[in-house]
Design a protein around this motif. Structure first.
Motif, mmCIF file in Angstrom:
data_model
loop_
_atom_site.group_PDB
_atom_site.id
_atom_site.type_symbol
_atom_site.label_atom_id
_atom_site.label_comp_id
_atom_site.label_asym_id
_atom_site.label_seq_id
_atom_site.Cartn_x
_atom_site.Cartn_y
_atom_site.Cartn_z
ATOM 1 N N ASN A 1 0.862 -1.183 0.000
ATOM 2 C CA ASN A 1 0.000 0.000 0.000
ATOM 3 C C ASN A 1 0.899 1.233 0.000
ATOM 4 O OD1 ASN A 1 -2.196 1.758 0.262
ATOM 5 N ND2 ASN A 1 -2.060 1.710 2.494
ATOM 6 N N VAL A 2 0.836 2.042 -1.062
ATOM 7 C CA VAL A 2 1.704 3.206 -1.213
ATOM 8 C C VAL A 2 0.886 4.484 -1.053
ATOM 9 C CG1 VAL A 2 3.332 4.416 -2.709
ATOM 10 C CG2 VAL A 2 3.178 1.916 -2.789
ATOM 11 N N ILE A 3 1.327 5.341 -0.139
ATOM 12 C CA ILE A 3 0.656 6.615 0.118
ATOM 13 C C ILE A 3 1.518 7.749 -0.429
ATOM 14 C CG2 ILE A 3 -0.223 8.190 1.888
ATOM 15 C CD1 ILE A 3 -0.604 5.764 3.700
ATOM 16 N N ASN A 4 0.927 8.571 -1.281
ATOM 17 C CA ASN A 4 1.623 9.745 -1.815
ATOM 18 C C ASN A 4 1.516 10.860 -0.779
ATOM 19 O OD1 ASN A 4 2.590 11.966 -3.153
ATOM 20 N ND2 ASN A 4 1.402 11.634 -5.024
ATOM 21 N N GLU A 5 2.504 10.926 0.102
ATOM 22 C CA GLU A 5 2.470 11.906 1.189
ATOM 23 C C GLU A 5 2.725 13.320 0.682
ATOM 24 O OE1 GLU A 5 2.217 12.638 5.482
ATOM 25 O OE2 GLU A 5 1.556 11.086 4.092
ATOM 26 N N ARG A 6 3.617 13.438 -0.305
ATOM 27 C CA ARG A 6 3.913 14.765 -0.857
ATOM 28 C C ARG A 6 4.660 14.621 -2.172
ATOM 29 N NH1 ARG A 6 8.153 18.589 -0.967
ATOM 30 N NH2 ARG A 6 7.432 20.761 -0.929
ATOM 31 N N THR A 7 4.301 15.453 -3.145
ATOM 32 C CA THR A 7 5.050 15.575 -4.390
ATOM 33 C C THR A 7 5.192 17.053 -4.698
ATOM 34 O OG1 THR A 7 4.199 13.469 -5.257
ATOM 35 C CG2 THR A 7 5.158 15.008 -6.837
ATOM 36 N N GLY A 8 6.382 17.581 -4.427
ATOM 37 C CA GLY A 8 6.628 18.995 -4.655
ATOM 38 C C GLY A 8 7.439 19.227 -5.912
ATOM 39 N N THR A 9 8.020 20.406 -5.998
ATOM 40 C CA THR A 9 8.831 20.742 -7.163
ATOM 41 C C THR A 9 10.194 20.058 -7.116
ATOM 42 O OG1 THR A 9 7.766 22.920 -7.272
ATOM 43 C CG2 THR A 9 9.821 22.635 -8.494
ATOM 44 N N SER A 10 10.784 20.007 -5.911
ATOM 45 C CA SER A 10 12.131 19.446 -5.764
ATOM 46 C C SER A 10 12.172 18.165 -4.945
ATOM 47 C CB SER A 10 13.059 20.476 -5.108
ATOM 48 O OG SER A 10 13.137 21.655 -5.883
ATOM 49 N N TYR A 11 11.160 17.946 -4.091
ATOM 50 C CA TYR A 11 11.178 16.789 -3.206
ATOM 51 C C TYR A 11 9.845 16.046 -3.260
ATOM 52 C CZ TYR A 11 15.366 18.898 -1.187
ATOM 53 O OH TYR A 11 16.615 19.438 -1.017
ATOM 54 N N ALA A 12 9.925 14.746 -2.984
ATOM 55 C CA ALA A 12 8.725 13.917 -2.922
ATOM 56 C C ALA A 12 8.880 12.920 -1.784
ATOM 57 C CB ALA A 12 8.498 13.183 -4.239
ATOM 58 N N LYS A 13 7.750 12.468 -1.251
ATOM 59 C CA LYS A 13 7.778 11.543 -0.122
ATOM 60 C C LYS A 13 6.687 10.497 -0.297
ATOM 61 C CE LYS A 13 7.167 11.486 4.938
ATOM 62 N NZ LYS A 13 6.860 12.340 6.114
ATOM 63 N N ARG A 14 7.035 9.245 -0.006
ATOM 64 C CA ARG A 14 6.081 8.152 -0.082
ATOM 65 C C ARG A 14 6.137 7.330 1.203
ATOM 66 N NH1 ARG A 14 5.130 11.002 -3.700
ATOM 67 N NH2 ARG A 14 4.789 10.493 -5.920
ATOM 68 N N ILE A 15 4.979 6.826 1.612
ATOM 69 C CA ILE A 15 4.884 5.913 2.745
ATOM 70 C C ILE A 15 4.373 4.577 2.214
ATOM 71 C CG2 ILE A 15 3.774 5.442 4.959
ATOM 72 C CD1 ILE A 15 3.550 8.436 5.396
ATOM 73 N N VAL A 16 5.077 3.507 2.550
ATOM 74 C CA VAL A 16 4.732 2.188 2.024
ATOM 75 C C VAL A 16 4.495 1.222 3.181
ATOM 76 C CG1 VAL A 16 5.466 0.274 0.557
ATOM 77 C CG2 VAL A 16 6.177 2.617 0.003
#
Length: 216
Positions: free
Chosen positions: A27-42
């Motif tokens: 299960n992958v959660i798109n916590e944040r997708t910005g211009t320079s950084y992105a974060k995922r919780i799995v």
């Protein structure tokens, strides 16, 4: 995810033992997708229970204005020694364990710096050094190189934590074995592009633990 983002860090937590005979649901959660950084919780689950969780960060590569390099320790280079497996001897316990148990789409070459060399050169007893690389040349896919780096970075950590106590995961004529040892969490940062088919030196340092050891 946009391929402009490169893998930067991962914080892993091993919650329950997995079963390689049971399908794993991610299960992958798109916590944040910005211009320079992105974060995922799995979260990885089997039979409705979470067995593993991961927080991963990704970043667009940038040229840093602030850089420094840790001093290279004085250890043997890969071409300067042979591990016991290469010499056709009974085999170094750590190397055999690695080649027999680790599962990767590529074959890895691992060379553990002999303990005798560390003692003779007065290197800290709470540190362990080993060289590792892919035996075959890999395609220029940075994600593949990063994934292999993340996977192999957990190798040897458990054994390094036991060395100062004269213990081993499996035990032998010189060292006693623990009744059980597991890895509960793991973290890795890749600050620069990583080429898994080139030799890399891993330096592992033991920290004090308040865990109760049960020796057999």
């Amino acid at each position: 995810m946009d391929p402009k983002f490169h893998f930067q860090s991962a914080h892993c937590y091993f919650i329950l033992a997995g079963d390689d005979q049971v399908p794993v649901v991610f299960n992958v959660i798109n916590e944040r997708t910005g211009t320079s950084y992105a974060k995922r919780i799995v979260r990885a689950s089997q039979n409705g229970k979470t067995i593993f969780s991961l927080i991963a960060s990704f970043a667009v590569p940038e040229q840093s204005q602030l850089e420094y390099q840790v001093k290279m320790p004085k250890v043997l280079f890969p071409h300067e020694f042979k591990c016991e497996m290469e010499s056709g001897l009974a085999g170094d316990e750590r190397s055999i364990m690695f080649h027999n148990s680790i599962r990767l789409p590529v074959e890895m070459d691992v060379k553990v710096i002999p303990t005798e060399y560390l003692i003779e050169n007065s290197l800290p007893s709470n540190k362990l050094y080993y060289w590792m690389r892919s035996k075959a040349d890999l395609p220029p896919d940075q994600l593949l190189h990063s994934l292999i780096a993340a996977y192999i970075s957990d190798y040897e950590i458990l054994n390094s934590s036991l060395a100062p106590y004269g213990l081993s995961k499996h035990g032998n004529k010189d060292r006693k074995a623990l009744t059980m040892i597991v890895s509960l969490d793991h973290a890795i940062w890749l600050h620069q592009p990583f080429k898994a088919d080139e030799w890399h030196l891993f330096e592992l340092q033991v920290k004090p633990s308040n865990t109760e050891y049960k020796i057999k």
